[in-house]
Structure formats: structure tokens, C-alpha cells
Scaffold this active site. Structure first.
Site, PDB file in Angstrom:
ATOM      1  N   GLY B 146      19.024  16.679 -38.371  1.00 42.60           N
ATOM      2  CA  GLY B 146      19.992  17.509 -37.654  1.00 42.60           C
ATOM      3  C   GLY B 146      20.149  17.038 -36.222  1.00 42.60           C
ATOM      4  O   GLY B 146      19.333  16.278 -35.697  1.00 42.60           O
ATOM      5  N   CYS B 147      21.220  17.489 -35.600  1.00 43.07           N
ATOM      6  CA  CYS B 147      21.506  17.072 -34.224  1.00 43.07           C
ATOM      7  C   CYS B 147      20.461  17.614 -33.263  1.00 43.07           C
ATOM      8  O   CYS B 147      19.910  16.869 -32.440  1.00 43.07           O
ATOM      9  CB  CYS B 147      22.904  17.506 -33.821  1.00 43.07           C
ATOM     10  N   TYR B 148      20.157  18.893 -33.369  1.00 42.67           N
ATOM     11  CA  TYR B 148      19.134  19.459 -32.495  1.00 42.67           C
ATOM     12  C   TYR B 148      17.773  18.805 -32.751  1.00 42.67           C
ATOM     13  O   TYR B 148      17.109  18.388 -31.805  1.00 42.67           O
ATOM     14  CB  TYR B 148      19.020  20.972 -32.707  1.00 42.67           C
ATOM     15  N   THR B 150      17.002  15.898 -33.812  1.00 41.09           N
ATOM     16  CA  THR B 150      16.916  14.538 -33.280  1.00 41.09           C
ATOM     17  C   THR B 150      16.579  14.578 -31.797  1.00 41.09           C
ATOM     18  O   THR B 150      15.684  13.854 -31.319  1.00 41.09           O
ATOM     19  CB  THR B 150      18.245  13.785 -33.509  1.00 41.09           C
ATOM     20  N   SER B 151      17.277  15.450 -31.053  1.00 42.62           N
ATOM     21  CA  SER B 151      17.019  15.517 -29.613  1.00 42.62           C
ATOM     22  C   SER B 151      15.638  16.074 -29.304  1.00 42.62           C
ATOM     23  O   SER B 151      15.005  15.678 -28.325  1.00 42.62           O
ATOM     24  CB  SER B 151      18.105  16.364 -28.920  1.00 42.62           C
TER      25      SER B 151
END
Lengths: 344, 344, 344, 344
Positions: B146-148, B150-151
Site C-alpha cells: 500500500g501507499c501508506y 511503503t512510506s
């Protein structure tokens, strides 16, 4: 009843012009003098077309008799402007940081100047009505809190005061660009600030000591450890602060109901703090003096998370300053501050 | 060399169209089939004018022989679309959450469905190249993070792996609106999302178990406590996550230099992670596959703070998916992903 | 003096909620009933947190005795809602287009329905106070002008009436997204509307006949040719219209001074129209009822160019509706509309 | 094949940094020197983090041998920087206005300086490939068109050339803020430019003579009357120009089909102009070199309306400059410019 006469020092910044906007409709106060060196000689409406109806001219210094001065000067310059007024017996709400910190040694450390009147730091009252209403009423000098500290202190005051969380708090704040002021910088260039978010002040933002001071006072003078990270986000107005603290063992066993009741009781009767049932948006405070609080319990980690929202130029600056003025002069606390938020 | 043939399932969302945009210029891969039920029968360029040059028609299902399929379907539907392809021997990068979690029981809990192929959860590889590069190369099925997550994971992986912080982490994330997808909702209405910021997922966001799983694996399977609060901010692309964890006693005595070296060593040679000397902005990753990391030590509280930035549609979705494809097919890892960020 | 009782039909859209926001502080009127079918049964503050202080519940239909109803329904539905009220003797300001056009045949052509009460088109007064103040005072039914027409007609009325320009006008309008309403559409998705501008209504926008009608009436019933092109720009509130017309030979020989005087004389004493000396910005009208006009003469081409600015939800909708109500009930025309624009 | 060596003068502005971004991936050209006085001595990546991979240092003047220089200096300074290079035989694309106008007298009138090399105005080629492709190929000095003129000229060239409209055109342009450059001004402050739109240049914008010159040349040297009004809108990149001209009597009797064919034929084979069937958005050109054109006939008024869209920093500046370079050096015209628009 004759209206009191109000002067605004440094009307040419965003806090100054917001004071003028809000005071224009105040039932008991009238702006009679507006000072701003860079624009002295100009009509207020030339610099700020939305204030054209005020028909005031900007002067280099305040002129004529005034009952109260608001200073929206930068730090250091503000103290210099305010001290002579105090000697003349004028009441003052200072929007700068110059009288917020009780410890004179904090000024060289955080603001790089030696405070010119350390004794005034004792008599100045920290202008957060929810904590210091009684003292504000009698104060000659009110130190209006910073925008970030208002959002942070209001978010954690009930929990810190009740002793339900460990004295170690993280404040992650997101601010609109107007918090950086009207002065020019690459940071506030539309093309740099737009479609972007960044953290700043990672080495220690100047609003930190103010937050620490107030939370510590709430915690019976026992130190509170604070990490505070502000962020710049692409909008003009608004601050949302997300606060994190670990719940002490054995506390808040009543869960979210107990938490909600704690916050509602703490702020019962407050005209400008509302504990919300749903997560709030800064948009719901756009242009008005409300602070919205939403406390939740992260039961997986036993952590208190509080989301707080306000308009940095209103409850975070000019609106709170007027709220303080209302208290100082015995006006209804909400006078001139009744407008609902502008949505959408 | 003949280009491999690529299919995109659900090309009509933002992740799907971003895959098409990025793959259009890929030297070794060619999109030959794009599926999207709601727009079946339309030219790709009718739905997305910026993709008009691709001259593809949208079909209800993937058509023709393909070497790899990307699924940009919502969860549950994605598994249903992907499983038959796996049986046919097609390699798959799934952008949904359907194969990210190792524990089948997590699906009913977090996604409200019983996983149709729990055994596939074992063979699927979590597609974060910085952690699983070797396994990704051989995988038939890659579960794109997911995008979150990954960060968040990239921000804390070096510290958790090195054991320098307490296993109790807060991730405060700020996301652009495209993370909410192209489907219509009041939340993503311009007038509601603009000039506003809000927190959401306060009861537990679906990306939480993914973060916990990966940090725990990095911590020798010892549980890591995680508070994760996402926020919606008024921009289209980009995620900035601010991560907080307490430094263990006796660790990081070398201070910020040691910290910086730890991060730089961990990511040495990584083409898409850069440890920055100054606080990064999401704008510096706009449209490209980079993740920028900036770790700092809050020495007042002995807390590690890491700021991480990426474009949620690229390194947070389509770009990372292509990075995974490159690894799976033995292409240079950066193929098709070399474009610099679009600034300003 | 007892306040008049006000009902709002379709409070759940942007015009409806803006009426509620503005009326909340009105000295002589009180909102006593708010209708909105989709949200019937909910508290107003649940749907619109910024209106929580109003403590009203949304009902399916207006309830109780009311002195005036504002209809913020879509066209066709508005006429259906308004006609029974008129029969009951209730005064009405209709914010929809349903009573703006004098020619019944215009409704099938532009709005695809046969008007249910053509006779009401005769008695309805077009609610532009600057042109029809006297008639509005006595009207039972006021047809509140559209947002675009308000900006267009006010911009060209002095020139058309004075006969100084050819009766062939181009209006190029730029509108914020709230003009598209609160209903969901891809057009108003943050990610589609943000960082973009587009023209629409190129085949003929529904506000065109309204503009043509009013300019023709001003031109002694001689037809005025109008090209009107609206654009959607990435902001929430505000319309700026740039108007172009060729100056007739032998007219405006006095140049810009004569032009300026013409406009200032035409709008002398108007509380909500200001002729500005510098080019105006929509920001200077944010949230208030002002229309700013700036006429210039392009001497190279002998063309009149007028820039007009207003807030589409205030002077372009709810504010003007309240201005009309004030006239209808003999209140000071500015009652409840005194707030300055929110800047920045 | 060895890459040609490219120098960029004034890399520190938005046009300069965009040149660097686009050239980084050019197959036949390499940036070897970047000059920028205010930042001389700094790494390019310090000033522009998105260009960190380029590993170039900024110098006060261009250094080393170069095959072509791009000047992104402001007017007047650009001529001064470019003339010595021309004498050395270096080929130049000048992004400033200094060589766009054929009439030396236009410089004192519009730019307040006497042109230092009027003879160079004859040999310079106006760098609009769609009109001057052949001459550009052989030019030593190409004057890259302004962003507004590119959108305006491309919109009206087919109609003017075909003689179907009266030679009296209105261009109403809407530009993103990056068109105002990276230098600081209150106009480009986020809080002033955000949530607002305004017209400017009402007394005559500097891009006007350039538009007039080119349209007149297209009209067999018969003068074309032009009103050009630019507007600033709250987005970073993009220009949309709406063009208005009256159709001559007896022309375009074939209606919209004839119109569409005229435009499609005129731009047949053009790699960077597309005649669209639906109204275009600037978003569909974000970051790429395309100009989208949409001509429509307002049959009520017999007026031609053309909507044109482009990215002011790409087709309006750096991209077009590279397109010119490609022509000058015999590269494929699209080299380095193939990236699709970044959407959403």
C-alpha cells in the site's frame, strides 16, 4: 455606550488585517488607529481592498487616544512597541511571542534576543481564556498564545490536568500557509507550497517552549516531555494538530465514554471549544473562532490521540486576541466573534 | 528483443491509468490489453485524454496472451480476478491488498471477507524491493504494498532492524486526495477537500496490519506496537509520513551522524530511496518513483523522527509495481521509471 | 420586533447551507424550518458541522408557519415546490431558474420542461436589486438571478443602457467549483478539478437566455447578441467575468475618465456594487455580498473590457436572495450582509 | 553518436529548471553547463532537489565548449548574454522576448530598452515549429515564443490564414502561477494567489505585440486587431486561452464539420498539436509538450470560439525550446519530449 478605541500595530500583516476585519463589526469596540511602517500614508483599503469600507489611513505609529492596542509586530520589535504603551497605562494584547514565556532565559535561547523587560513577563497573562479567564479579565498585558500552541494545549490540557497520560506528548501539526505570514519567501510561493507538504522546524520550533511551559503548569509543575513537528500544507487557513500520548496504566478504564466525558466536562460552557463526535476538518472553522476537539483512544496501543482544529488567524491569533479584549473590558466573551465558519 | 505483453485490470482507476502512463514509455514492456468493466467498449483516450496516443480499447476482461497482469481492482474483487490468471501461469503484480497479509484471519477482520486462497498468501511475495528483492525476482505473484505502508516501512526499517528504537512507533501520514481513488464521494469533492485537512481511519485504518506485519518481521518476529493516523490534505498526489519512535537507552550515542550513516548504509545502492540532508517535500517526488527519507534525532526527548515522502500513485502504487515487474523479468530495475519529478 | 420566520427548501446544497449560514446572524429574520429530502431526520449540524449552533432538524417538507421561503431546489422541482406556497400567500425567493425567464417557450428549449405556471413568469420579479429594486419590494415571488448572469449583467448594464457599445457582447466567465453544486460528479472530484482549467457549456449554457433577456430589456428591447463561455477553475468560491464589447463610433470620446464616471454614477449609492480603481480579485469578495466592477477601455481596439468579481454563493446566490428578502420586508437592505470578505 | 553539449543560462528560474528536467532524459543532448548568478557555486541538486541526479554545479557563466545555449534570462539581460555567444558561432534558443519582435521600435515601447542588435531581429527565427519549421532548421538564433502567444497563435492560425474570420480577435487567457516566475512577489504568494482569480495587464500585456505580429503575417500582412487579457488562476502549470472572432459572411457555411476539418488539415502530422473532439483541460497537458485545440462555432452569434490548452513551462517554454533544438540539429522532433501528461 461609547465604543472603546482600538489601535492595531502592524496592520499590514495577516494577523493585523484579520484583527481589522473582525473588529469592523464589533458592537463595543472601534478601530481608530492602524499603524504599519511599510505602508504609512496609504489608505487601509489600498493595501487591503476587503477593508475599504473601514476608511482608515495607515500611520507610522498609533495616533490619538486609544483604550487598547493590539500588537501584531514580529518578536523583539513587538516588546519595543508595547512597553511604552504599558507605561502610558494602555492595555495591550500582544500577538507576538514577546510576553508568552515566563523564563527570561528562554528568549536568548529561542528568539535570539535579551528580553528588555523581564519583570513584565511575570505580570503578563497567557491569553488562553480556557485556562486563564479570571486573570485575563484583570490583566493590563495579555500575551496572546501562538497558533500551534493554542491547538496543542487545548488538545492535551484535559488529559494532562487529569493525569491520565504519561507526561510525554507528540504534537504533529499541519498548518496552512498564512501561518508563515505575508512577508515574501520561496516557502510561501504558490508554486512551491502548492501540491506539496513538508515538515519544518525539525531542530526545534519556537512554539515548543510555550507548549512545554503550559503543559508543565497543568501537570503541577512536573516537566512534560514534548516532541512538536509542524508541517506546511497547501491551504491558506487552518491548523490541525494530532496529539499522541500514552495512557497511564489503570487510567481510562472506562474507555472512550470516560474519555469523551472528561473532555466535555473540562470544556463545559466554553463558547469557543467544541468536543466533536466525528473527526473534524479545519474547513469547519474557516474564518471563525472555534476550536474543534476530537479525542479518541487507540485501544490497540493504549494511546490517547486527540485531533484539534482551528483557524490559525482567528482562534490562533486575531480572534483569540479579541476574545481576550472582551474579557479585559467586561464585554460578552463572544462579542464580534459570532460569525459561523465559511463553508465550503 | 520482443517486448513482454502486459495487461492491466481495472485501468479506469488512478492506479490503473498511472500504470498505463508509465508503461507507455517502457523499453521492454508493452501494454496490449486494458480491462475496465464500467468503460468497456470505449477507447482508452476517451476516458483518459492524456493516454490518447496509446490507441487501446478498453475491454471487459483481459484479452489475448499476456506475460504479466497488473491488477488494480479493489480488494476481494482483485483476488477473484487474479487467481484464474495464476492458474494459467501468468505472472501477476496485485496492487490491491488481497495478498499482502500473511495471516488469512486478517482478511475477515480488516477487509470483511474470507480469503478465497489462503495458500496463495504463503507464496505471494510482499513487493517492497528494498526488503524482498531476491524473492520478488522469482515470484509468480507479487503483492504490491500500500501507499501508506511503503512510506512507513521504508522510514522505520533501518531503525527497527538495527534495534535502536523501542518497538512502539507512531506514523502520522498526510496524503493527497488521489489516494482515495477516482470513485465519487463527498470526501473527494473539490469544495470539501480543498482548503481543509482532516484525520480519518481513527478506529484503525486497513493499512495498519500490513505495517505491523512488516515491522514485526524486521524485528525478529517480536511484535511492534503501531499507531497509524492518516490525514487527507488538499493536494492531488503525494504522501508525507512523519514517524516517531523512542531511541533505546544506550543506542545512537553517536548522534545524528550515526543515525545518518545507518540510513545511508541501509539504502546504499537503492535506485529509488534517497536519504536527504534537508527536509524533503512531496513535490520533489511528483510523478516519479523516488522515496525521500530524512531521519532526525529529537535530542530533547531522545526520539527518532523520520520524514518520508513519495508519490502515492508511483512509488506508492504503479511505479513500484513496475519496479517489481522489472525484477521479475530481469530488466534493469529502473527501466521505464527514470523520469525526474515534475517540479514545480 | 418579532423576527420573521424563514424556511429553506433544499438546505442540503451549497446555496441552501449558505442561506442558513448568513441568516443565522440576521437581526430581523430567523430560520425556523429547513427541508431536505435526502437528509430528512438528521440534525442540521450532522450534515453541516459549521451550522451545529443552529440546532435545527432537517425535515422532508417545510414545517410550521413561515413568512418567506427560499427555494434552493434544482430547476423544475423548484417550481413544483414553490407554486403551492404562493397559493398559500407565502412570499418566495426562488434561487433556481424557474421564474427568471419571461418567455415560457424558453423553458422547453433550455431546461427541457414545460413550465407549469406561465402566468407566474409575468408576476415574478427578476431579483437584481440594482435594476429592479422598486418592484422587488412589492413582489410576492422573486426570481433570484443566476451567479453568472449577476456578474455579467452588472458588468454591462451601464454601458448597454447608455448605448455606448455595440449590442454584441462576449462574456468570458471563470467560476469556482462550488458553482457546480454539492452533488457528486467526476468534474468536481478534487483530483480532476485541481490544477486544471477547462471551458464548458460551449454549445450554449443555460444562463445565456437570462443574460440576453436582461441586456435586451436594458437596450430598449432591441436584441443584444451574446457569446457566453463559462470556465471551471480550481478554487471553491468566486466568479470573475471578463466582458468585451466594441465601443460605438463617437462614444466615450472622454476616454477612461468618462467611462469611470458612467459606472460610478450608475451604481451610486449601491451598497453591494463597487467600481474599483485597480483590477479586482475574487478573493476580495470571499464570503461577502459585494460585486466589484472594473471597466477599462482598450484604446488600441476601441473595445470596452469590464472585469467583474463576486462570490457565487453570496452575491451570486444566497446573499442576493437575502438582499431581496430585506427589500421585500422593508428591512435595511444590508441587514445580515455586513460581514467583510474573508481574506486571505 | 556523441551527444551535443548544451548550456542553460539562468537555470535557477522555472523555465531554466524545466529545461534541465526535460533534457536529462534526451537521447541526443546532454546538459554540460548550467549558469545562474544568484546560485553560483551551489550544486544543482541543492537548489532543485528533483534535479539532484544531474550532478552539475551552477556557475556564474556558461563554461566549456557547448553546441547550443538556451537562455532563460529576463528580457534585455538575455540579449546581452546571447549576442557574444552568437559571435562565437554557438547556436542559441532564446526563451526571452529579446528576439521575437521584428520591429526594433517595439522594444522601447513594450520592454523599455533600446535593442542592442536590431540586425539580429531579422535573422532570428520565431520558434513556433508549426509555422516556421523549415527556417528553424537552419537558424542560428531561434526566438522561442511566449507562453501566451503560443496558445493564442496556434488557436487562431488556421482561421486567420484561411481568411474565414474578421481580423479582430479577442484572446482571454487563464494562466497558472508559474508563468509569473520564481522571483518573489505578493502576487505569487500562496495566500494571495490561492482561492482567487484576477485579470492583469489590462493596459496592454507585453505578449500582445508578438501575437499581433504573427497573426498579421498570417493574414498577408494585413493588420489584425487584437484584445488580449491574461488572468492569473490558482494552479501551478497550464494556460487555457479562449479565442473569439467573428466569422466572415459567407464563410464556414459547412458549419462545425468544415471548421473541424480546417483545423485538422492545418495541423495534420503535427506531433504536438491535437484537435480534440471534447473541450480540453490543461490537466491533460501537465508536464508534456502538447497543445490541445478545440474550435467551436457559436451559431447564435456566428462567432468562432477556440479553446487552446498547454503547459506554460513545456510547450509554452522549455519543451518548445527543445523541439526547436531538435529541428536545428536534425534530431527527431519529438526526441526527449515523448512523456505523456501526468494525470491526475
Amino acid at each position: 455606550m461609547a465604543k472603546i478605541k482600538v489601535g492595531i500595530i502592524n496592520v499590514t500583516g495577516y494577523a493585523g488585517s484579520e484583527l481589522a476585519r473582525l473588529l469592523y463589526r464589533h458592537p463595543f469596540a472601534e478601530v481608530t488607529s492602524v499603524a504599519g511602517r511599510s505602508a504609512a500614508g496609504q489608505k487601509l483599503g489600498q493595501v487591503f481592498p476587503h477593508l475599504a469600507d473601514m476608511e482608515l489611513s495607515i500611520t507610522a505609529e498609533l495616533e490619538g487616544r486609544i483604550d487598547i492596542a493590539f500588537s501584531a509586530m514580529p518578536h523583539k520589535a513587538s516588546a519595543e512597541a508595547v512597553l511604552p504603551l504599558l507605561e502610558q497605562g494602555v492595555r495591550v494584547v500582544d500577538i507576538s511571542a514577546d510576553f508568552r514565556l515566563k523564563d527570561p532565559a528562554a528568549y536568548p535561547e529561542w528568539y535570539q534576543f535579551t528580553h528588555p523587560a523581564p519583570e513584565a513577563l511575570c505580570s503578563a497573562v497567557f491569553g488562553l481564556p480556557e485556562l486563564y479567564r479570571k486573570r485575563i479579565k484583570k490583566a493590563q498585558l495579555v500575551a496572546n498564545p501562538g497558533c500551534y500552541p493554542t491547538s496543542a494545549i487545548l488538545a492535551m490540557a484535559p488529559a494532562i490536568k487529569a493525569g491520565i497520560v504519561e507526561p510525554d506528548v507528540i504534537f504533529d501539526s499541519k498548518s496552512g500557509v498564512s501561518g508563515s505570514g505575508r512577508a515574501l519567501s520561496l516557502t510561501t510561493h504558490f508554486c512551491e507550497a502548492g501540491e506539496s507538504v513538508s515538515a519544518y522546524g525539525l531542530e526545534g520550533h519556537r512554539h515548543l517552549p510555550e507548549i512545554v511551559q503550559e503543559l508543565t503548569l497543568l501537570n503541577r509543575h512536573r516537566p512534560v516531555s514534548v516532541t512538536f513537528i509542524p508541517h506546511l500544507i497547501p491551504m491558506t487557513r487552518g491548523i490541525l494538530t494530532t496529539s499522541y500520548a500514552r495512557v497511564k496504566k489503570g487510567k481510562l478504564v472506562g474507555g472512550k465514554d470516560e474519555l469523551r466525558k472528561l473532555y466535555q466536562d473540562f470544556y463545559a460552557g466554553e463558547p469557543f471549544v467544541r468536543v466533536t463526535g466525528a473527526p473534524p476538518s479545519t474547513k469547519h472553522t474557516y474564518g471563525n473562532n472555534m476550536c474543534l476537539l476530537h479525542p479518541v483512544l487507540d485501544s490497540r496501543t493504549n494511546r490517547l490521540v486527540v485531533v484539534s482544529c482551528l483557524d490559525n488567524l482567528v482562534k490562533g491569533a486575531a480572534g483569540q486576541a479579541i476574545q481576550n479584549m472582551n474579557l479585559m473590558f467586561g464585554f460578552p466573551e463572544t462579542a464580534g466573534l459570532e460569525a459561523l465558519a465559511v463553508y465550503p
